[in-house]
Design an enzyme around this catalytic site. Structure first.
Site, mmCIF file in Angstrom:
data_model
loop_
_atom_site.group_PDB
_atom_site.id
_atom_site.type_symbol
_atom_site.label_atom_id
_atom_site.label_comp_id
_atom_site.label_asym_id
_atom_site.label_seq_id
_atom_site.Cartn_x
_atom_site.Cartn_y
_atom_site.Cartn_z
ATOM 1 C CG ASP A 296 -2.202 0.859 0.890
ATOM 2 O OD1 ASP A 296 -2.156 1.649 -0.077
ATOM 3 O OD2 ASP A 296 -3.209 0.756 1.606
HETATM 4 C C1 BGC Z 1 -5.014 3.248 0.013
HETATM 5 C C2 BGC Z 1 -5.158 2.231 -1.089
HETATM 6 C C3 BGC Z 1 -5.052 2.920 -2.417
HETATM 7 C C4 BGC Z 1 -3.701 3.596 -2.489
HETATM 8 C C5 BGC Z 1 -3.420 4.250 -3.820
HETATM 9 C C6 BGC Z 1 -3.772 4.102 -0.163
HETATM 10 O O1 BGC Z 1 -3.749 5.181 0.712
HETATM 11 O O2 BGC Z 1 -5.008 2.599 1.252
HETATM 12 O O3 BGC Z 1 -6.364 1.546 -0.961
HETATM 13 O O4 BGC Z 1 -5.259 2.030 -3.458
HETATM 14 O O5 BGC Z 1 -3.636 4.571 -1.475
HETATM 15 O O6 BGC Z 1 -4.150 5.387 -3.996
#
Ligand code: BGC
Length: 762
Positions: A296
């Site tokens: 993530d």
């Molecule tokens: C989130 C993810 C997301 C990623 C990219 C993160 O802060 O937890 O679910 O896909 O950002 O935007």
């Protein structure tokens, strides 16, 4: 209790076989083999730095078509793309931008490996569908799949080839803002929805330019954030992990999802990004997942504040050892991995394995055949926002609406002769209904409830008053909202408008940016001055239809007691106002059922229908305290999981259970459902089971089947459900699938409190 050992063996064998096939079920084994050969050939050509480059994902900036940045981090990113040190970007969209970056990767790097372009296409790209939690309320798997399909078609026309969806995290705590992004609290429904969404995004042919690679996230247990506070610790038992958290991920895998994303949370003390048990033992080991795992955003570097890694170098090492293949925005793989390989701390075979996985997805998408396949300007213009998308998101929006209460049949509204007042801070809002994850959409592009009513073909007189503001600053995806907690200066006008109306449609709830990532709440009441506004309007006119706009369950006890009609209108996306007008006027008879429990009180959370009984579940005698309860609140929810009304009514009768389990492993359940009202309607008949006693305790009931049927007034239909080992088994605390003999109780009805029940033994 004695275990049925032969079953265990049989089922675990089929389980393993299934896992095997699922990872290779692209439908064309020759193609898969061919891809494997090409991947191996390419890997042989690559330097260590180029391999690590494939494992690096950068957030984009949107001026790729302008002058090359000379300073700052953007310049570094740009330069690294050129050096072949980047495998994927995120948040670069639009054909021109994507083409410009892809061109650098393909034409200016030594090996010309195309980039992946990821984006959070969560509930639509430009044309926005209902938030995923709302769509889950439709219980309509085809509609959910369709919604993912149009999101994929639209996003891919804008150059994107990878979505960070579906989020398949089960959550039982409405304080957690990200419940809006999931399918609710139930692993059975959640698994079917995970499958529908993956199939919708990826289609049957990943090489089609209209499909995207999907991503099951966040592996695992991110939805169990303690106290509902985002990014917080998850600490849960093994049984819950295997039977509640993991099944939707398994379902995504069996639908051939190409990527997984790990999470920000720790689970049992280990950050999921650095968790080899989750990623290597379960996902890539037992489940044989052959796609790749992306971290993530910054979750590799976040292992330092978690207290798991001493520094960036150690974080990179722990992440790769644990099975995280791609680094999103920690910049640690690209800066630390080469050194770790050179000094022998990381085996290059692990790098090869990660790169193999990433390249395979690129091949499967067809990017090596045509890196610009998602970069057709004409297609982009013709596709974005096309009418058929609007028609389709309108359909799913109507199906997502849940009717909680309808006293004296205030709904549906009459189409003429009524004076309707549309009141509330969200009534004319054209941005909030887009919800939280709508970063590709433009502000002010949703049809507001007021617009929906004005456009609706009726001769009713429509008046409007805002009543109050909900938010005082400009609502943005990334920043805190300032809630209006004191300004009631608009109340007078609202009260006057209410007095002159026959019916009031009050649109209250949460702004679209009050749920979603980083939007945890400790109080689930109507925010700001809305409760006060509701009560003051109700004082002058009792004919109130409360339309909630919400990204999560809310505590609406007063409304539930006093307001005659309540509709859960979620954040329904671009067609929000049209969907609500059509449902409130009765063109579409509401059919949604809650995918998440509505609590009475935040203090009850986490609250969910499939809880375990305690040893002291009932009051032993009047006024005795030594049983599992609260002294100041009931244990019961305000509205249970699976609940939702219709403008008609349904009656369940003649439950029959035929147990053929000893002959052919099937228990057959028949139930008769009758439409007892005056209008046709759709019902979702739900089947729950309880295993009365077992070696690992089971929930008081668990959803194991549902069917949607449309019935004309007076019409009766008999439904058949079949329970097999699939529904009757469970994962033991070592993660083995087992089916135990014993007594089961089956419940069938219109929600999780269904009372019609019968027992059977296997
Ligand atoms: C989130 C993810 C997301 C990623 C990219 C993160 O802060 O937890 O679910 O896909 O950002 O935007």
């Amino acid at each position: 209790m004695k275990k049925l050992n032969s079953y265990i063996l049989l089922i675990s064998i089929s389980f393993i076989t299934l896992g095997c096939n699922s990872t290779k079920n692209s439908g064309n084994n020759e193609l898969v083999d061919e891809i494997d050969i090409k991947v191996e050939e390419l890997i042989k050509e690559m330097t260590l730095d180029e391999k690590i480059g494939q494992m690096n994902q950068y957030n984009g900036f949107m001026d790729f078509t302008g002058p090359t940045p000379q300073n700052g981090f953007e310049a570094v990113k740009y330069e690294n793309i050129r050096k072949g040190l980047v495998g994927a970007m995120l948040n670069v969209h639009g054909v021109e931008n994507v083409r410009a970056v892809q061109k650098i990767a393909v034409e200016e790097t030594r090996l010309g490996i195309p980039l992946l372009f990821g984006f959070d296409v969560i509930h639509g790209f430009k044309t926005i569908s209902p938030i995923p939690l709302a769509e889950a309320a439709s219980w309509d798997l085809e509609a959910i799949k369709k919604s993912a399909q149009i999101a994929a078609e639209e996003a891919s026309a804008a150059g994107i080839n990878w979505t960070f969806a579906p989020m398949v995290d089960i959550s039982r705590d409405a304080r957690w803002g990200r419940v809006m992004e999931g399918a609710g609290e139930d692993p059975y429904l959640g698994s079917l929805i995970a499958k529908a969404r993956v199939e919708g995004f990826q289609g049957v042919d990943l090489t089609s330019e209209k499909t995207l690679a999907a991503c099951a996230k966040h592996f695992a247990a991110y939805g169990f954030a303690e106290a509902g506070r985002d990014y917080n610790t998850a600490d849960l038992g093994t049984s819950t992990l295997y039977n509640t958290v993991l099944p939707p991920f398994k379902a995504a895998l069996e639908s051939d999802v190409k990527t997984f994303m790990n999470g920000f949370n720790i689970l049992n003390g280990i950050p999921s990004t650095g968790d080899a048990f989750l990623q290597r033992d379960i996902l890539k080991g037992k489940w044989e997942f052959d796609g790749f795992v992306v971290s993530d955003w910054g979750s590799i570097t976040e292992m330092i504040p978690h207290g798991f890694a001493k520094d960036g170098k150690e974080a990179a090492k722990l992440a790769i050892l644990a099975g995280s293949d791609m680094d999103m925005e920690s910049y640690l793989y690209v800066t630390k991995l080469a050194e770790l390989v050179k000094n022998g701390e990381v085996d290059e075979a692990l790098i090869d394995d990660a790169v193999r996985r990433i390249l395979r997805v690129k091949f499967e998408l067809g990017l090596f055949d045509d890196p610009y396949k998602y970069c057709d300007l004409e297609r982009e213009t013709a596709t974005i926002g096309k009418q058929s998308f609007h028609d389709e998101v309108l359909e799913i929006a109507k199906k997502s609406i849940v009717l909680l209460k309808n006293e004296n049949n205030l709904l549906p509204l009459q189409k003429s002769g009524q004076k309707i007042a549309v009141i509330g801070p969200l009534a004319a809002d054209k941005t909030s209904p887009l919800g939280s994850w709508r970063i590709g959409a433009d502000d002010e592009t949703a049809v507001s409830v007021l617009e929906g009513f004005k456009k609706y073909n009726s001769t009713n007189q429509i008046s409007y008053a805002k009543g109050a503001d909900l938010i005082l600053n400009k609502p943005l995806f990334t920043t805190e909202l300032e809630i209006n907690t004191s300004d009631t200066s608009g109340f007078g006008e609202a009260i006057q408008t209410a007095k002159n109306a026959d019916v009031i449609v009050m649109v209250l709830g949460e702004h679209g940016f009050q749920s979603g990532e980083g939007r945890s709440r400790t109080n689930l009441d109507l925010p700001g001055v809305q409760q006060q506004l509701l009560e003051e309007v109700y004082n002058v006119n009792k004919n109130v239809v409360l339309v909630l706009q919400n990204g999560r369950p809310l505590t609406i006890n007063w409304a539930s007691e006093n307001i005659p009609s309540i509709v859960v209108g979620w954040h329904l996306g671009t067609q929000s106002g049209n969907a609500l007008a059509q449902v409130l006027y009765g063109d579409y008879n509401p059919s949604g059922k809650l995918p998440m429990t509505f609590p009475r009180n935040v203090g009850q959370l986490p609250l969910y229908y499939n809880y375990y009984n305690t040893g002291r579940p009932v009051e032993p005698a009047p006024n005795q305290v030594f049983w599992s309860h609260y002294i100041d609140e009931s244990n019961d929810p305000l509205y249970p999981f699976g609940y939702g009304l219709s403008y008609t009514s349904f009656e369940y009768d003649q439950l029959e259970v035929t147990n053929k389990f000893s002959e052919n492993n099937v228990v057959e359940i028949l139930i008769t459902v009758k439409n007892t009202g005056n209008t046709s309607g759709k019902e979702t008949a739900q089947l729950y089971i309880k295993d009365l006693y077992s070696s690992v305790v089971k929930p008081v009931r668990a959803l194991k089947g549902f069917q949607q049927i449309e019935l004309e007034p007076g019409e009766t239909r008999t439904l058949q459900f079949l329970l097999t080992e699939q529904e009757l088994g469970f994962y033991d605390n070592s993660g083995n699938w087992v089916v135990e003999p014993g007594t089961f109780e089956v419940f069938v009805g219109g929600n999780s409190k269904a009372i019609l029940s019968k027992q059977f033994e296997i």
